[in-house]
Design a protein around this motif. Structure first.
Motif, PDB file in Angstrom:
ATOM      1  N   TRP A   1       1.203  -2.837  -2.437  1.00 18.78           N
ATOM      2  CA  TRP A   1       2.087  -3.962  -2.096  1.00 18.78           C
ATOM      3  C   TRP A   1       3.283  -4.015  -3.051  1.00 18.78           C
ATOM      4  CZ3 TRP A   1       0.591  -4.629   2.407  1.00 18.78           C
ATOM      5  CH2 TRP A   1      -0.718  -4.901   2.790  1.00 18.78           C
TER       6      TRP A   1
ATOM      7  N   ASP B   1      -5.093  -4.748   4.734  1.00 19.34           N
ATOM      8  CA  ASP B   1      -4.623  -5.994   5.348  1.00 19.34           C
ATOM      9  C   ASP B   1      -3.640  -5.651   6.459  1.00 19.34           C
ATOM     10  OD1 ASP B   1      -3.700  -8.464   6.071  1.00 19.34           O
ATOM     11  OD2 ASP B   1      -3.242  -9.138   4.042  1.00 19.34           O
TER      12      ASP B   1
ATOM     13  N   ARG C   1      -0.281  -7.511   6.774  1.00 18.93           N
ATOM     14  CA  ARG C   1       0.828  -7.282   5.845  1.00 18.93           C
ATOM     15  C   ARG C   1       1.297  -5.826   5.835  1.00 18.93           C
ATOM     16  NH1 ARG C   1      -0.962  -9.200   0.085  1.00 18.93           N
ATOM     17  NH2 ARG C   1       1.210  -8.637  -0.373  1.00 18.93           N
TER      18      ARG C   1
END
Length: 451
Positions: free
Chosen positions: A86, A397, A400
């Motif tokens: 991320w 995820d 995302r």
């Protein structure tokens, strides 16, 4: 825009080399933060090539510092999954260190969590870093030390590569900024040990230009143990060397490459034969990140691994054919032939990892590439850099992360950018190496006739 300076030095004639802020509009605008383009009455070259090299090394150090800053979150918190994706701060060095025998200061290829896909020289370098690191084990402190040590090693690597590139183009030394000041260097220098291979390859090219074929071969032999791209430069040296009647030096470079690889491999294979596992995996691995061959898998189709390997091998064969045909054109030199072969290999490879972009930078630095072209290519590199991590994190995820079809689009865009920039480098005639003109003097000498 004309290559002639719009701001000629009216006092001292033409400058001893090209001034980027006079000839490249992107550089002229970018220098606004430093006071604007060089003035029309500036004395260009007063500090000689050493002054240019020092400025470029400083720029390279700043770029590397920005790369460390970009990795700041992981440097403070550790390289944890999926957070490192991320935050786009993933790095092979700390991740492989804590998950392999390197954590116990052992070679990485045997034991629990063995890093079997690690290239021989890359694994040896990571082992040396583990040996000198004050912190061992699999904690955050060990990761921080390994990353910091590699970041420090990157500074002299970039400095040496810049000095070699400046020496290769004494008539246009600022071209080395395509390596030292590239946004790609900021993104990729700390992802893996590829910068070591890039520097060795640049030094090998420098040695070839200085009529040191044995040294060239030794350096290329070590470089290909990081990634096989230097084999393309060796092939170009052989093809162009034979064409120009330099068959003996080209063969010396070939033998030197074998010797250079053996110098590194023999001690490693003696200690751990598994250090060759990366070459063994290459033959049977599925298509990996960044490769056009991965697109069917991203879209839900299954491609047998033997097909992937066959396409990659065919790509190398076709690249050699392309290199042979290009070497027959007298206006193309070793760098241009290598760029054309790299284009074919990249489009057919089983994997083109994010850090592969580092290997393109030396060819941009040796060609007369405009910064606008460089930045367009760098934009595609940055896009794939970010989307690769988001796609990997998609499994953690999906809300995302980036799905496969969207990632496939960025891979295609990057492949197009590689094809375009390498074609520009490979089809452009080799820049002429202009000897550095004498430095200007402040006041011309006045001749006094005898009375």
């Amino acid at each position: 825009m004309s290559d002639r300076s719009p701001f000629p030095d009216r006092r001292h004639g033409d400058p001893p080399w090209d001034v980027p802020s006079w000839s490249d509009p992107v550089v002229a605008r970018a220098t606004g933060a430093l006071g604007g383009p060089l003035g029309r009455f500036a004395v260009v070259g007063g500090a000689g090539l050493a002054g240019v090299a020092a400025a470029l090394v400083a720029l390279g150090t700043i770029a590397l510092s920005l790369g460390v800053w970009r990795s700041g979150h992981c440097l403070m918190k550790g390289w944890n999954t999926p957070d490192q994706f991320w935050r786009a701060c993933y790095s092979d060095l700390p991740v492989v260190h804590v998950s392999s025998p390197l954590a116990e200061r052992a070679l990485p290829w045997v034991g629990e969590g063995a890093a079997t896909g690690t290239a021989p020289l890359a694994g040896a370098v990571m082992w040396l870093l583990a040996r000198v690191s004050p912190a061992a084990g699999d904690g955050v402190a060990a990761q921080q030390w390994i990353f910091t040590l590699w970041a420090l090693v990157c500074v002299p690597l970039v400095a040496v590569a810049v000095l070699a590139l400046v020496s290769l183009s004494p008539g246009a030394p600022w071209r080395a900024a395509h390596l030292a000041a590239s946004p790609v260097l900021v993104l990729l220098a700390h992802v893996s040990t590829d910068l070591l291979g890039v520097t060795l390859m640049v030094l090998g090219l420098w040695a070839w230009r200085r009529d040191r074929p044995w040294v060239c071969g030794l350096l290329l032999g070590a470089a290909l143990l990081v990634r096989p791209f230097p084999l393309l430069l060796l092939a170009a040296i052989l093809l162009v060397g034979v064409r120009r009647g330099q068959t003996l030096p080209a063969l010396q470079a070939l033998v030197g490459t074998v010797l250079g690889a053996l110098v590194v491999l023999l001690p490693l294979v003696t200690l751990q034969p598994e250090s060759l596992s990366a070459a063994q995996l290459w033959w049977g691995q599925p298509a990996g990140y960044g490769a056009l061959q991965m697109i069917p898998r991203l879209l839900g189709s299954t491609v047998p691994t033997w097909v992937t390997t066959a396409v990659a091998v065919t790509g190398w064969v076709v690249a050699l054919v392309v290199g042979f045909r290009a070497s027959r054109r007298p206006e193309l030199d070793v760098e241009q032939v290598t760029a054309l072969m790299l284009l074919v290999v990249a489009l057919t490879a089983a994997s083109v990892s994010v850090q592969s972009g580092l290997w393109v930078l030396p060819f941009l630095a040796t060609a007369a590439i405009r910064w606008a072209e460089h930045l367009l290519w760098a934009l595609a590199e940055g896009l794939v850099f970010l989307t690769t991590w988001l796609h990997i994190a998609f499994a953690s995820d999906p809300g995302r992360g980036l799905p496969g079809d969207a990632y496939a689009l960025t891979v295609v865009l990057r492949a197009a950018a590689w094809a375009w920039i390498l074609w520009r480098v490979g089809t452009r005639p080799a820049p002429q190496v202009v000897a550095q003109r004498p430095m200007p003097t402040s006041t011309p000498a006045r001749t006094v006739s005898p009375s």
